[in-house]
Design a protein around this motif. Structure first.
Motif, short mmCIF file in Angstrom:
data_model
loop_
_atom_site.label_atom_id
_atom_site.label_comp_id
_atom_site.label_asym_id
_atom_site.label_seq_id
_atom_site.Cartn_x
_atom_site.Cartn_y
_atom_site.Cartn_z
N ALA A 1 31.51 64.03 42.21
CA ALA A 1 31.82 62.62 42.44
C ALA A 1 31.85 61.92 41.08
O ALA A 1 30.94 62.11 40.25
N VAL A 2 32.92 61.14 40.81
CA VAL A 2 33.07 60.50 39.52
C VAL A 2 33.45 59.03 39.71
O VAL A 2 34.01 58.65 40.74
N GLY A 3 33.12 58.21 38.70
CA GLY A 3 33.57 56.83 38.70
C GLY A 3 35.00 56.75 38.19
O GLY A 3 35.44 57.57 37.37
N LEU A 4 35.73 55.75 38.68
CA LEU A 4 37.13 55.57 38.30
C LEU A 4 37.35 54.14 37.83
O LEU A 4 36.86 53.19 38.45
N THR A 5 38.07 53.99 36.73
CA THR A 5 38.50 52.66 36.29
C THR A 5 40.02 52.68 36.13
O THR A 5 40.61 53.72 35.83
N PHE A 6 40.64 51.52 36.35
CA PHE A 6 42.08 51.39 36.30
C PHE A 6 42.46 50.41 35.19
O PHE A 6 41.77 49.42 34.97
N ARG A 7 43.58 50.69 34.51
CA ARG A 7 44.08 49.80 33.47
C ARG A 7 44.69 48.57 34.14
O ARG A 7 45.78 48.64 34.72
N ALA A 8 44.00 47.46 34.04
CA ALA A 8 44.31 46.29 34.87
C ALA A 8 45.74 45.81 34.73
O ALA A 8 46.42 45.54 35.74
N GLU A 9 46.23 45.68 33.48
CA GLU A 9 47.55 45.07 33.28
C GLU A 9 48.69 45.97 33.73
O GLU A 9 49.85 45.54 33.78
N ARG A 10 48.39 47.24 34.08
CA ARG A 10 49.44 48.17 34.49
C ARG A 10 49.43 48.42 36.00
O ARG A 10 50.16 49.29 36.47
N LEU A 11 48.62 47.68 36.75
CA LEU A 11 48.57 47.87 38.20
C LEU A 11 49.71 47.13 38.90
O LEU A 11 50.22 46.12 38.41
N SER A 12 50.09 47.65 40.07
CA SER A 12 51.06 46.99 40.95
C SER A 12 50.42 46.76 42.30
O SER A 12 49.56 47.54 42.74
N LEU A 13 50.85 45.70 42.98
CA LEU A 13 50.40 45.41 44.35
C LEU A 13 51.61 45.27 45.25
O LEU A 13 52.58 44.60 44.89
N PHE A 14 51.53 45.90 46.43
CA PHE A 14 52.65 45.91 47.36
C PHE A 14 52.20 45.41 48.73
O PHE A 14 51.05 45.56 49.12
N ASP A 15 53.14 44.82 49.45
CA ASP A 15 52.95 44.48 50.85
C ASP A 15 53.24 45.75 51.66
O ASP A 15 54.36 46.28 51.62
#
Length: 365
Positions: free
Chosen positions: A333-347
């Motif tokens: 089990a590992v922690g995950l972080t995401f590069r904020a400015e490169r994220l996308s959000l979809f409906d």
């Protein structure tokens, strides 16, 4: 060369609609890719631009002139197809010269043009050989030569490298792009291979079921997919998509995923109590001991300088591209972080991307 403008282009075959109101502009001198899976309408679109099919409705303008209902012979377009379409009874020189001879040009002018084109393509040494004994790559160069020799307003290419093996296809893709950069010829190129489109194209139209899903540069389409289809179709591996239910308002710069705050680009729209999808490219996922969002390692695929880690999360499977020297163990089990400015959000319902500060001005047509 020529600018090509497509406005509300539609093509029906009886009760079946192959192309549904496409609109985009191909700039003068651009290498333009029509990309999508089989049956998406990309070849039908190419054939309408070329005049091999007439549209049911809509407009096609070449150099500002409406050619929508004109046949191919009146559009000054050259074609290159996957199956080469060479004359087997003619040698290379006569195959290349054929379009000029059929126009009745003087012999000296024909010879000069053939010499010029063969020099550009590096095929002077095979001019007197028959085409049937040539390699696939040389036959493709001859087919290109026959198209180039006419100096048309635009080139139409329908998967011209599809019949070549993978290694030589990559080499010919580099040659085609280099040839385009020398000639600056307006080129419309159909392919189902997203790597080929990203490698060669100045602009890309991504099509699906007759609809233009997105239109833009390779980087725009890769960094900011306009729909879930584009997010899945572009990239190897494709964009991760984590499904969840949540809300956000205009101006927010974070979402809540499984009770954990995730930073995002500043949102320009609102979604309340909706089924949503978070999109993140594998290279923008970091395995981090202190990451609050957790995943479990399922597999690792070694790729030389990097490795692709497959993880399970509460919101779906996820892949991370990490350095090959990062030690991982299946089951951890590992922690995950995401590069904020490169994220996308979809409906999740419509499949459309929400507008954010990062993708403002990116989505076209």
């Amino acid at each position: 060369m020529a600018e090509i403008v497509i406005r509300n282009l539609r093509k029906e075959f009886g009760s079946f609609t192959a192309v549904k109101g496409s609109s985009f502009t191909i700039g003068d001198g651009e290498f333009f890719m029509l990309l999508g899976p089989s049956g998406c309408g990309k070849t039908t679109t190419l054939r309408m631009i070329a005049g091999l099919e007439l549209p049911t409705s809509g407009e096609i303008l070449i150099d500002g002139e409406d050619v929508s209902q004109r046949p191919a012979s009146q559009r000054d377009i050259a074609f290159v197809f996957q199956m080469f379409a060479l004359y087997p009874h003619l040698n290379v020189r006569r195959n290349i010269a054929y379009p000029l001879v059929s126009q009745g040009l003087p012999r000296a002018q024909v010879q000069a043009k053939v010499a010029e084109v063969s020099r550009i393509l590096g095929i002077e040494h095979i001019l007197d050989k028959g085409v049937s004994g040539l390699s696939g790559g040389d036959r493709q160069r001859v087919a290109l030569g026959r198209a180039i020799v006419r100096n048309p307003k635009a080139f139409m290419m329908d998967e011209p490298l599809g019949a070549l093996d993978a290694e030589f296809r990559e080499h010919m893709a580099e040659e085609l792009r280099a040839l385009h950069d020398r000639m600056r010829a307006t080129t419309v190129y159909v392919t189902h291979d997203q790597l080929e489109a990203m490698q060669m194209g100045d602009k890309i139209v991504v099509m699906n079921h007759g609809v233009v899903e997105q239109f833009g540069t390779p980087q725009e389409i890769y960094d900011h997919p306009a729909t879930l289809f584009v997010a899945d179709f572009i990239g190897s591996p494709s964009m991760n998509t984590l499904h969840f239910e949540g809300s956000f308002t205009r101006g927010d710069a974070r979402i809540t995923l499984g009770g954990i705050d995730i930073a995002t680009p500043q949102l320009r729209e609102e979604a309340l109590g909706r089924k949503l999808v978070l999109g993140v490219r594998p290279e923008h996922v970091t395995l981090s001991d202190d990451g609050a969002y957790r995943g479990r390692i399922e597999a690792a695929e070694y790729l030389g300088t990097t490795q692709i880690i497959t993880l399970s999360t509460p919101h779906g499977a996820l892949k991370a591209r990490v350095p090959s020297d990062r030690v991982v163990r299946t089951g951890d089990a590992v922690g995950l972080t995401f590069r904020a400015e490169r994220l996308s959000l979809f409906d999740a319902g419509t499949g459309r991307a929400f507008r954010t500060k990062a993708n403002e001005g990116v989505f076209h047509g």
